[in-house]
Scaffold this motif. Structure first.
Motif, PDB file in Angstrom:
ATOM      1  N   THR A  54      -4.239  -3.251  -6.304  1.00  0.00           N
ATOM      2  CA  THR A  54      -3.269  -2.562  -5.448  1.00  0.00           C
ATOM      3  C   THR A  54      -3.923  -1.744  -4.344  1.00  0.00           C
ATOM      4  OG1 THR A  54      -3.264  -0.724  -7.020  1.00  0.00           O
ATOM      5  CG2 THR A  54      -1.550  -2.396  -7.295  1.00  0.00           C
ATOM      6  N   GLY A  56      -5.384  -2.718  -1.587  1.00  0.00           N
ATOM      7  CA  GLY A  56      -5.279  -3.248  -0.233  1.00  0.00           C
ATOM      8  C   GLY A  56      -5.844  -4.636  -0.066  1.00  0.00           C
ATOM      9  N   ALA A  57      -6.453  -5.194  -1.093  1.00  0.00           N
ATOM     10  CA  ALA A  57      -6.967  -6.563  -1.060  1.00  0.00           C
ATOM     11  C   ALA A  57      -6.711  -7.172  -2.435  1.00  0.00           C
ATOM     12  CB  ALA A  57      -8.446  -6.586  -0.708  1.00  0.00           C
ATOM     13  N   PRO A  58      -5.509  -7.706  -2.676  1.00  0.00           N
ATOM     14  CA  PRO A  58      -5.138  -8.165  -4.011  1.00  0.00           C
ATOM     15  C   PRO A  58      -6.001  -9.326  -4.494  1.00  0.00           C
ATOM     16  CG  PRO A  58      -3.230  -7.998  -2.571  1.00  0.00           C
ATOM     17  CD  PRO A  58      -4.433  -7.874  -1.704  1.00  0.00           C
ATOM     18  N   VAL A  65      -1.316 -11.637  -3.241  1.00  0.00           N
ATOM     19  CA  VAL A  65      -0.948 -11.322  -1.861  1.00  0.00           C
ATOM     20  C   VAL A  65       0.563 -11.124  -1.758  1.00  0.00           C
ATOM     21  CG1 VAL A  65      -0.859 -12.240   0.500  1.00  0.00           C
ATOM     22  CG2 VAL A  65      -2.929 -12.521  -0.877  1.00  0.00           C
ATOM     23  N   THR A  68       1.511  -7.651  -4.522  1.00  0.00           N
ATOM     24  CA  THR A  68       0.970  -6.304  -4.283  1.00  0.00           C
ATOM     25  C   THR A  68       0.270  -6.193  -2.935  1.00  0.00           C
ATOM     26  OG1 THR A  68      -1.150  -6.745  -5.399  1.00  0.00           O
ATOM     27  CG2 THR A  68       0.657  -5.879  -6.755  1.00  0.00           C
ATOM     28  N   GLY A  69       0.290  -7.283  -2.162  1.00  0.00           N
ATOM     29  CA  GLY A  69      -0.239  -7.241  -0.813  1.00  0.00           C
ATOM     30  C   GLY A  69       0.871  -7.022   0.195  1.00  0.00           C
ATOM     31  N   TYR A  73       1.635  -3.297   1.726  1.00  0.00           N
ATOM     32  CA  TYR A  73       0.804  -3.258   2.926  1.00  0.00           C
ATOM     33  C   TYR A  73       1.380  -4.135   4.029  1.00  0.00           C
ATOM     34  CZ  TYR A  73      -2.543  -1.061  -0.195  1.00  0.00           C
ATOM     35  OH  TYR A  73      -3.139  -0.194  -1.072  1.00  0.00           O
ATOM     36  N   GLN A 148     -12.710  -5.321  -2.934  1.00  0.00           N
ATOM     37  CA  GLN A 148     -11.847  -5.756  -1.840  1.00  0.00           C
ATOM     38  C   GLN A 148     -12.548  -6.788  -0.961  1.00  0.00           C
ATOM     39  OE1 GLN A 148      -9.098  -2.826  -0.015  1.00  0.00           O
ATOM     40  NE2 GLN A 148     -10.292  -1.271  -1.101  1.00  0.00           N
ATOM     41  N   GLN A 151     -12.225 -10.361  -2.045  1.00  0.00           N
ATOM     42  CA  GLN A 151     -10.954 -11.036  -1.813  1.00  0.00           C
ATOM     43  C   GLN A 151     -10.731 -11.419  -0.356  1.00  0.00           C
ATOM     44  OE1 GLN A 151      -9.449 -11.784  -4.591  1.00  0.00           O
ATOM     45  NE2 GLN A 151     -10.913 -10.509  -5.704  1.00  0.00           N
ATOM     46  N   PHE A 187      -4.252 -11.925   5.903  1.00  0.00           N
ATOM     47  CA  PHE A 187      -4.833 -11.512   4.623  1.00  0.00           C
ATOM     48  C   PHE A 187      -5.628 -10.219   4.729  1.00  0.00           C
ATOM     49  CE2 PHE A 187      -4.515 -16.181   4.755  1.00  0.00           C
ATOM     50  CZ  PHE A 187      -3.519 -16.324   3.803  1.00  0.00           C
ATOM     51  N   PHE A 189      -5.197  -6.507   5.032  1.00  0.00           N
ATOM     52  CA  PHE A 189      -4.236  -5.416   4.922  1.00  0.00           C
ATOM     53  C   PHE A 189      -4.917  -4.077   5.199  1.00  0.00           C
ATOM     54  CE2 PHE A 189      -2.404  -8.618   1.920  1.00  0.00           C
ATOM     55  CZ  PHE A 189      -1.264  -8.904   2.675  1.00  0.00           C
TER      56      PHE A 189
END
Length: 547
Positions: A54, A56-58, A65, A68-69, A73, A148, A151, A187, A189
């Motif tokens: 959670t 910022g880079a699920p 994405v 929680t992306g 975000y 992060q 991802q 992708f 965020f």
């Protein structure tokens, strides 16, 4: 032949994965107060085995994405997911406009949206954008976060550097002129620098108290059990303000467990229910939705030394051995048989020289040419999962493919991994010890643009850890076409090159092309507002519960 369920997956591991989803479903029913259920709470059973990251880079693939992306975000550009009738186009989000320098087409200028605030109340601006690019690309930056970065970096290989022009303008420089940059930016965020500072510069703490600019905020997080999202009432786009009082995300990786949680009213919505349960769910008043979209269920072959797939005749033979109509029937019709990476009606599909079809006799003939036969079967090991984001029904699908390949002289052994482990291995590559000597990996992916469908897997420069060329595929003709595509800023020329690239890849068959998902979902009839876009990604902001 051993049944697939008995193949190589540690028994305790399988039970842990399946049990976790059941416990999660039971736990969420027990822990949510009954009053919450009457106030517009939508409980969603995901296919993931844990809550995606959670911060910022699920993780957990594109399901992360989606849940929680794109909820917590925003990105500079994203997709318009409001229509069920057309492929989702890219639209401005935190950037309002952009341009490419004529003097140096590596340089892109982005004008940022003014008046946007993070959930913690701090201002989104150029400093925040530069901060976030550093958190995943600059290992010397204090905000760098390896989790992060793992991802994002593979999804944004065009990026070289960024600089602030003024408070609401940034300039991004790509490694080479690259028309695909926009396709990669959804992708990326943006997390709040102020919240990171407030939490002691601790990304682990940030995961429990994240701050983005998205239409939802995180109210609470219980790992492996649930995440509760509430509306961001100050969201900058009034048209996309969340309608539900709460979204509750529940990891339930096993398909039957998800469906049973829906039947017992422990959840209101499940992703990818088992195909054989869809008619029963419909007959009991649940809404079942689906929509064909750009997404492929393949095996990605290894081209490392010793792989049995190095001979094109073998790769084509495997593709001819698969009866995709039988697999479609296994899934209750919820699949479009694949004839390549792209959907058959995609404008860039072209006219490949190799026709993907079910032809066992032709498959045996090609294998014989390559030196295989009844006394010398081809043997291969494949990494698969028991569930996961976009994996459809991986165990029964792979068991059927195993039988079909054996019928022509290809004997397959499976290593069954937890979805998150399989997905993380994608970035490690076939040569990594974590790949266990496998000759293919079964990971599904979206094919909504040239970068997503081809470049990240097929460019020889994108081998691990740069991007997702897991199999170390290298084809000079493909590399040359990718080079042309990345410098084709004119849409018509871009489409021409993209079509030629797809035709080349179908003929070379670096994948076992199996099927395209239609994204079946089942939900309570009380769930309102959902429009299933022709995309792997979906907009959850209109979703709410009917009183």
């Amino acid at each position: 032949m051993k049944p697939l369920a008995a193949l190589r997956a540690p028994r305790a591991l399988r039970h842990t994965v399946l049990g976790a989803g059941l416990l999660s479903a039971l736990a969420i029913g027990a822990t949510l107060p009954s009053t919450a259920l009457a106030q517009g709470t939508v409980r969603i059973g995901m296919t993931a085995s844990d809550i995606p990251l959670t911060s910022g880079a699920p993780n957990s693939g594109f399901e992360g994405v989606r849940f929680t992306g794109m909820t917590l975000y925003d990105a500079l550009v994203s997709w318009d997911l409001s229509s069920a009738d057309r492929a989702a186009p890219l639209v401005p989000q935190l950037a309002t406009e952009w341009s490419v320098s004529k003097e140096d087409p590596r340089k892109w200028t982005f004008k940022l949206r003014e008046g946007v605030r993070f959930h913690d109340g701090s201002t989104f601006n150029a400093d925040a954008v530069v901060f976030n690019f550093a958190k995943v690309f600059d290992q010397t930056a204090p905000q760098f976060d390896a989790k992060q970065a793992a991802q994002v970096v593979a999804r944004l290989p065009a990026y070289e550097s960024i600089r602030k022009v003024d408070d609401y303008t940034v300039e991004i420089t790509t490694k080479t002129p690259n028309a695909m940059l926009l396709n990669q930016l959804p992708f990326m965020f943006f997390s709040s620098p102020a919240q990171w500072e407030k939490l002691g510069r601790d990304w682990n703490a940030f995961e429990t108290q994240p701050s983005g600019t998205g239409p939802f905020k995180l109210e609470s997080l219980t790992p492996r059990e649930r995440a509760v999202l509430v509306p961001n009432t100050d969201y900058w786009n009034p048209a996309r303000r969340a309608k539900a009082d709460r979204l509750v995300l529940i990891p339930i990786p096993e398909g039957n467990t998800r469906a049973n949680a829906l039947l017992s009213r422990q959840v209101d919505w499940v992703e990818n229910p088992p195909a054989d349960m869809l008619p029963m769910l419909g007959s009991r008043g649940f809404t079942v939705t689906s929509n064909g979209y750009p997404h492929i269920w393949p095996w990605q072959f290894s081209f490392a030394e010793g792989s049995p797939w190095l001979d094109k005749r073998v790769r084509q033979a495997a593709n001819l051995a698969v009866d995709r109509e039988a697999i479609r029937q296994l899934l209750g019709g919820n699949m479009v048989p694949a004839q390549g990476l792209l959907l058959p009606d995609d404008p860039a599909f072209g006219k490949p020289a190799f026709e993907i079809r079910h032809d066992p006799a032709a498959a045996r003939a090609l294998l014989a040419e390559a030196g295989y036969g009844p006394d010398k079967p081809l043997r291969a090991k494949v990494l698969i999962s028991a569930s996961g984001s976009g994996q459809m029904q991986p165990l029964p699908m792979n068991e059927l493919i195993q039988q079909q390949l054996k019928a022509v002289g290809i004997e397959v052994e499976f290593e069954v991994l937890v979805w998150e482990t399989l997905f993380n291995n994608w970035r490690q590559g076939a040569k990594d010890p974590a790949s266990l000597g496998a000759h293919a990996t079964n990971i599904t992916f979206a094919t909504h643009d040239p970068f997503a469908a081809i470049i990240r897997f097929m460019d020889s420069r994108n081998v691990a850890p740069v991007s997702l060329n897991w199999g170390y595929y290298a084809n000079p003709k493909v590399d040359a076409l990718i080079g042309e595509l990345q410098t084709a800023f004119d849409p018509a020329e871009n489409r021409r090159v993209y079509t030629a690239l797809h035709e080349t890849l179908v003929e070379d068959a670096p994948f076992l092309f199996v099927g395209h998902d239609v994204g079946p979902r089942a939900m309570s009839s009380r769930v309102q507002g959902f429009v299933q876009a022709k995309s792997w990604f979906q907009d959850l902001t209109p979703v709410h519960m009917k009183p």
